[in-house]
Scaffold this active site. Structure first.
Site, PDB file in Angstrom:
ATOM      1  CG  ASP A 189      -7.264  -3.540  -2.681  1.00 11.18           C
ATOM      2  OD1 ASP A 189      -7.923  -2.750  -1.986  1.00 11.18           O
ATOM      3  OD2 ASP A 189      -6.019  -3.540  -2.741  1.00 11.18           O
ATOM      4  CB  SER A 245      -0.958  -0.047   1.198  1.00 11.99           C
ATOM      5  OG  SER A 245      -2.005   0.869   1.045  1.00 11.99           O
ATOM      6  CG  HIS A 283      -5.603  -2.795   0.860  1.00 12.23           C
ATOM      7  ND1 HIS A 283      -5.274  -2.306  -0.396  1.00 12.23           N
ATOM      8  CD2 HIS A 283      -4.883  -2.061   1.737  1.00 12.23           C
ATOM      9  CE1 HIS A 283      -4.397  -1.328  -0.269  1.00 12.23           C
ATOM     10  NE2 HIS A 283      -4.141  -1.159   1.004  1.00 12.23           N
TER      11      HIS A 283
END
Length: 273
Positions: free
Chosen positions: A222, A95, A250
């Site tokens: 996601d 991320s 995610h």
């Protein structure tokens, strides 16, 4: 002199082992390196002796919560990381950590053996005018507003979003929460400054200059990094590889740990063994 970052090595060591390849793991927004513990355990269980795993909490997070940098920018974060990793390494970022890892490969190419991004994007914000998938601006705005009112509640809400779409959302959410909450929460300022990175940083036009082996890993469900972005990044980084974890959200290294480990090690061994 500014305080330096503390790193953790697995297996534990007082120094980096010069005979095996280091892999630096960088966590995502609002969290800390605790999220990597299941993957660290699996590497140890499988005796992956070709690699030494290194975790770094970003400035202001986890064990580096007391590290204060004047400008919370990708450039400054990478400078701090470069000061404590003194040999070339593979950089794996999840991320927000993917943005940091990408910046490392751009600013310190001689120090990055390979780049691996997990549920990450060179630009996180949705753009409807050019059909760029991402986080809706009103969602980011709501996080900024919530941070000013209740930090813990904001982090809790963010964790729930990360688990959405997983086939075992309750288990994933419980595990991520336990791992992350083992450390004190970052300050409201650090959270706001790092959230701004997700809103503002745009590395799309730089991806074509990455020369190192580049692997991108995604979750099919996601909502923060929609799978629709994959094809667009294929064009921006045509020499990169990618893999999509079906039913994952995610955090595929939590929800699909065994499969994630298999895909990661297979790719690593194909390039470095």
């Amino acid at each position: 002199m500014a305080k330096s970052l503390t790193i953790s090595t697995f297996p534990p060591s007082n120094s980096l082992n010069k005979n095996i390849i280091p892999i630096v793991l960088l966590h995502g927004w609002g969290l800390n390196s605790g999220v990597w513990q299941p993957l660290l355990d699996l590497f140890q269980e499988n005796n992956e002796n070709n690699y030494q795993l290194i975790t770094i909490d970003l400035p202001g997070f986890g064990i580096n919560s007391s590290v204060d940098i004047e400008s919370y920018s990708l450039i400054d974060i990478c400078y701090y990381i470069d000061q404590v990793i003194d040999q070339p390494a593979i950089y794996l970022g999840w991320s927000l950590g993917g943005l940091v890892a990408t910046e490392m490969s751009l600013k310190y190419p001689e120090k990055v053996l390979a780049l691996i991004s997990v549920a990450s994007s060179p630009y996180f914000v949705e753009q409807t005018d050019n059909n760029w998938p991402g986080i809706k601006e009103n969602v980011l705005a709501s996080f900024h507003q919530q941070l000013a009112q209740d930090t813990a509640k904001t982090i809790s809400g963010f964790l729930k979003i990360q688990a959405m779409g997983s086939p075992h959302i309750r288990q994933d959410l419980k595990l991520i929460t336990q791992l992350v909450m083992a450390h004190a929460l970052p300050s409201q300022k650090i959270l706001a400054d790092s959230l701004a990175l997700l809103s503002q940083c745009d590395l799309r036009q730089h991806l074509s200059t990455i020369k190192q082996p580049f692997l991108r890993l995604y979750g099919h469900n996601d909502s923060l990094v929609p799978k629709g972005v994959i094809e667009q990044i294929n064009h921006l980084a045509p020499d990169s590889d990618h893999y999509l974890f079906e039913q994952a959200s995610h955090a595929p290294f939590i929800s699909h740990l065994t499969n994630f480990h298999q895909v990661l090690v297979a790719w690593l061994d194909s390039h470095f063994k």
